[in-house]
Design a protein around this motif. Structure first.
Motif, PDB file in Angstrom:
ATOM      1  N   GLN A 242       0.830  -1.207   0.000  1.00  0.00           N
ATOM      2  CA  GLN A 242       0.000   0.000   0.000  1.00  0.00           C
ATOM      3  C   GLN A 242       0.864   1.256   0.000  1.00  0.00           C
ATOM      4  O   GLN A 242       0.597   2.219  -0.731  1.00  0.00           O
ATOM      5  CB  GLN A 242      -0.925  -0.012   1.208  1.00  0.00           C
ATOM      6  CG  GLN A 242      -1.886   1.161   1.273  1.00  0.00           C
ATOM      7  CD  GLN A 242      -2.715   1.133   2.551  1.00  0.00           C
ATOM      8  OE1 GLN A 242      -2.194   0.910   3.649  1.00  0.00           O
ATOM      9  NE2 GLN A 242      -4.027   1.333   2.412  1.00  0.00           N
ATOM     10  N   CYS A 249      -4.795   2.295  -3.088  1.00  0.00           N
ATOM     11  CA  CYS A 249      -4.683   0.937  -2.569  1.00  0.00           C
ATOM     12  C   CYS A 249      -5.357   0.852  -1.209  1.00  0.00           C
ATOM     13  O   CYS A 249      -5.083   1.654  -0.312  1.00  0.00           O
ATOM     14  CB  CYS A 249      -3.218   0.524  -2.452  1.00  0.00           C
ATOM     15  SG  CYS A 249      -2.973  -1.159  -1.823  1.00  0.00           S
ATOM     16  N   GLN A 250      -6.229  -0.131  -1.054  1.00  0.00           N
ATOM     17  CA  GLN A 250      -6.925  -0.384   0.208  1.00  0.00           C
ATOM     18  C   GLN A 250      -6.457  -1.711   0.777  1.00  0.00           C
ATOM     19  O   GLN A 250      -6.277  -2.685   0.041  1.00  0.00           O
ATOM     20  CB  GLN A 250      -8.446  -0.422  -0.026  1.00  0.00           C
ATOM     21  CG  GLN A 250      -9.271  -0.722   1.223  1.00  0.00           C
ATOM     22  CD  GLN A 250     -10.766  -0.660   0.938  1.00  0.00           C
ATOM     23  OE1 GLN A 250     -11.226   0.127   0.111  1.00  0.00           O
ATOM     24  NE2 GLN A 250     -11.538  -1.492   1.620  1.00  0.00           N
TER      25      GLN A 250
END
Length: 286
Positions: A242, A249-250
């Motif tokens: 991430q 981005c999770q």
């Protein structure tokens, strides 16, 4: 993970390569008219009918996706098909795995899906990062417990005590010896999760597996990273990915969850489906 349920149409498919064909399942929404497609990359020594490639299609087809889950040439540990020629994960090469994913994408493109979502589990996630870098038109990437990859892929056993464990130097030396003697397909017994591997595949693992973190800045599409909280953080570096990612981005960490999502299939499928729906602006179909 249960059997393939009603609500989607499933067709067994065979996809040619320059050697052995890829076998798989093509799932389509029962209502027809798929709005997009998903490529599902299985983990090392797994196949298209277990784990994520099995439990995700029933949920994804309800979003309107067609799903292709397929065996790379390096599927399972050891296998045969219609002869006594041996194949499987013990003999896998990264170059073949990357080529298999590309061939599967071309198969989808020929059916009207030129830019599928990519979902990869474990080693399939590592391969998925390379695939998305090579196919920047990919609309979204889901990494399910993707490994770190890179030069340390076979050297660090982590808290799960995988691959060569504390016998790395011994097995590495033996693999080099066998390959030098022209016996690269000879098998070595492994103390970690592969159990058995050819000498040449052992060496390939050390030199050519995609480096997930190094590739992260090159990936511009939205990414969802999932890891179970029972997994080694260093080996499956979701948070590190991430921080390095070149786009949004999770990260989702699943409580009381192992590497294969045993007992957590519905929760993982729900998170993936909800994220894809939000990210790509989709609505669940009846």
């Amino acid at each position: 993970c249960g059997i393939f349920p009603a609500g989607m149409r499933t067709q067994l498919v065979t996809i040619p390569t320059d050697t052995m064909p890829l076998e798989g399942a093509f799932h389509e929404p029962d209502s027809g008219g798929a709005a997009g497609a998903v490529l599902l990359f299985h983990g090392s020594t797994l196949n298209f009918y277990v784990c994520a490639p099995r439990f995700l299609p029933p949920v994804l087809t309800r979003l309107g996706f067609a799903c292709l889950a397929f065996n790379r040439r390096g599927h399972d540990i050891l296998s045969t098909r219609n002869s006594r020629t041996v194949e499987g994960g013990a003999y896998q090469f990264t170059r073949e795995a990357i080529a298999d994913n590309r061939t599967a994408a071309e198969w989808l493109e020929a059916r009207g899906f030129p830019a599928p979502v990519v979902i990869g589990h474990s080693y399939g996630g590592m391969l998925g990062t390379q695939h998305v870098v090579d196919h920047p038109q990919t609309p979204a990437l889901v990494l399910l417990s993707a490994g770190r990859g890179g030069a340390s892929a076979g050297r660090e056993s982590g808290s799960e005590r995988l691959f060569a464990m504390d016998r790395f130097d011994e097995l590495h030396a033996r693999a080099l010896e066998l390959v030098k003697a022209g016996r690269g397909r000879e098998l070595l017994l492994m103390p970690g999760w592969w159990y058995v591997i050819s000498a040449e595949s052992f060496l390939d693992r050390l030199s050519s597996v995609p480096d997930t973190i190094a590739l992260a800045p090159k990936i511009k599409c939205p990414v969802l990273c999932i890891r179970g909280d029972k997994e080694d953080v260093h080996r499956y570096p979701a948070e590190e990915f991430q921080r390095a990612a070149g786009g949004p981005c999770q990260v989702e960490i699943i409580p009381d969850c192992d590497h294969f999502y045993n007992g957590k299939e519905s929760q993982v499928a729900g998170i993936v489906a909800s994220w894809l729906a939000r990210t790509l602006g989709l609505k669940k179909r009846d």
